[in-house]
Design an enzyme around this catalytic site. Structure first.
Site, PDB file in Angstrom:
ATOM      1  N   HIS A 133       0.807  -1.222   0.000  1.00  0.00           N
ATOM      2  CA  HIS A 133       0.000   0.000   0.000  1.00  0.00           C
ATOM      3  C   HIS A 133       0.845   1.280   0.000  1.00  0.00           C
ATOM      4  CE1 HIS A 133      -3.713  -2.128   0.374  1.00  0.00           C
ATOM      5  NE2 HIS A 133      -3.454  -2.603   1.580  1.00  0.00           N
ATOM      6  N   ASP A 169      -3.454 -10.593  -2.090  1.00  0.00           N
ATOM      7  CA  ASP A 169      -3.981 -10.034  -0.858  1.00  0.00           C
ATOM      8  C   ASP A 169      -5.467  -9.694  -1.020  1.00  0.00           C
ATOM      9  OD1 ASP A 169      -4.359  -7.717   1.230  1.00  0.00           O
ATOM     10  OD2 ASP A 169      -2.335  -8.444   1.651  1.00  0.00           O
ATOM     11  N   HIS A 171      -6.779  -7.046  -0.098  1.00  0.00           N
ATOM     12  CA  HIS A 171      -6.831  -5.620  -0.400  1.00  0.00           C
ATOM     13  C   HIS A 171      -6.068  -5.333  -1.688  1.00  0.00           C
ATOM     14  CE1 HIS A 171      -7.380  -6.060   3.972  1.00  0.00           C
ATOM     15  NE2 HIS A 171      -8.147  -4.982   3.881  1.00  0.00           N
ATOM     16  N   ASP A 258      -5.044 -12.353   4.065  1.00  0.00           N
ATOM     17  CA  ASP A 258      -6.207 -11.792   4.748  1.00  0.00           C
ATOM     18  C   ASP A 258      -7.514 -12.051   4.008  1.00  0.00           C
ATOM     19  OD1 ASP A 258      -5.320 -10.136   2.739  1.00  0.00           O
ATOM     20  OD2 ASP A 258      -5.137  -8.349   3.986  1.00  0.00           O
TER      21      ASP A 258
END
Length: 391
Positions: A133, A169, A171, A258
């Site tokens: 990120h 991921d 995200h 996740d």
């Protein structure tokens, strides 16, 4: 082709610690490497364990703005917050030694990339890495420095003509995508929960790269509660096709875990077995497309006892050519330690791998995962010379 592999690890990586109660708990790395050790994976033939150290600023500024690096240093050494740069926020609180802790993670991926580029190793892994990120000029989503982007830039600087990055991921891998948005030498592929329902709110199917690099960004934005079989079907329906069309020289993968149903920070329902299967897929694609040149990274994952160690131990097993077998028991000493540390008892063994319904069986317009996949294929496949309607 070389037959050795590199594992970037040192207990010093546990210093990346935002404090009590923060989801990015060092425990997840500690329990992972304890399991890796208990399974004997570091004793596999040809394994080189590399202890990362903080990289110098000129490595960080391969992808980060110099004034941002200075701001991280000020936060780390003097506690100076800078919310405009993401420093001192709820996600990224300031802590003493933050710069060195984050720069050490970068070193694990940066040096591993160099070993792959010069042919010293074929595979490498940094489970502490995958900080996808972080932007060029700001921290975001628990990520201070973007080790994945630094590693990709090193590969390019060391002469690799094309690098593919696959992010699994939950995200969206927004930081890596933004840094290479307009670079046709880098393909970024992210399979994630839709940004309409999850941080960071980006990664739509129609986001396909910059003006000078159309088709260089691939985003599969999945609906809530997509399970492991359907998630893996989405991976298989997109990732191998775009990688084969792009023809990378090195494959970099991010294995944030996740997406699991027990994870507190996403709404997907992807089992350990499905994520393990995806790691085997990435390994196979590396051997098919890049002569085995593969860098695997960690990432998100906040079910620290029953999920993260199992997924990442399976990734390490693939990297060191000692794959974890379905049904392989988990060491009793490790299971007891998890109970002592986390208060939960993990499974007794690894589950069987997952085989989804192949995309070649046909698109189902009534299935929301299939619709997400088709949106991606229609948006990006033509840029890569692929037909979105055929396997």
């Amino acid at each position: 082709m070389p037959s050795s592999s590199c594992v970037a690890w040192s207990p010093d990586l546990l210093r990346y610690d935002f404090g009590p109660g923060h989801p990015m708990a060092p425990t997840r790395l500690d329990l992972t490497m304890d399991l890796v050790t208990g399974l004997g994976l570091l004793e596999a033939p040809g394994v080189h364990v590399m202890a990362p150290v903080p990289v110098p600023d000129d490595v960080l500024t391969l992808v980060h703005d110099a004034d941002y690096v200075a701001a991280v240093r000020a936060a780390s050494e003097h506690g100076v917050t800078d919310p405009a740069r993401g420093l001192g926020t709820e996600d990224d609180p300031v802590f003493p030694g933050m710069h060195d802790a984050a720069a050490r993670i970068v070193d694990g991926s940066y040096r591993a990339a160099g070993l792959i580029a010069d042919g010293t190793v074929d595979h490498a892994v940094n489970v502490a890495g995958g900080m996808h990120h972080a932007k060029a000029g700001a921290a975001s989503g628990f990520c201070i420095y973007n080790d994945a982007a630094v590693a990709i830039q090193r590969l390019l600087d060391d002469g690799v003509e094309r690098v593919a990055y696959v992010d699994l991921d939950a995200h969206h891998g927004d930081g890596v995508e933004s840094i290479f948005w307009d670079d046709p030498r880098v393909l970024t592929v992210s399979v994630h929960q839709s940004g309409t329902t999850l941080f960071p709110g980006t990664g739509n199917a129609v986001d396909v790269g910059g003006l000078h690099a159309p088709g260089s960004a691939v985003n599969v934005a999945l609906p809530r509660r997509a399970d492991g079989v359907r998630w893996l079907r989405a991976v298989d329906a997109v990732v191998p096709h775009v990688l084969r069309a792009f023809r990378p020289g090195v494959l970099v993968t991010q294995h944030g875990c996740d997406a699991h149903g027990d994870d507190p920070l996403s709404d997907l329902d992807v089992s350990v077995a499905a994520q393990h299967t995806a790691a085997t897929r990435m390994h196979d694609l590396a051997h098919e497309l890049t002569d085995g040149r593969w860098l695997a990274l960690g990432g998100g994952g906040y079910a620290v006892a029953r999920v993260v160690p199992l997924v990442w131990a399976a990734v390490v097993g693939e990297v060191v050519h000692a794959p974890v077998a379905p049904g392989q028991p988990l060491p009793e000493r490790w299971r007891q330690r998890v109970l002592d540390v986390a208060g939960v008892l993990p499974p007794e063994a690894f589950d069987a791998l997952v085989e989804p319904r192949p995309w070649s069986d046909g698109f189902d317009p009534a299935d929301d995962v299939d619709r997400a996949v088709m949106s991606t294929r229609r948006a990006v496949f033509p840029h890569l010379g692929l037909d979105p309607h055929h396997d």
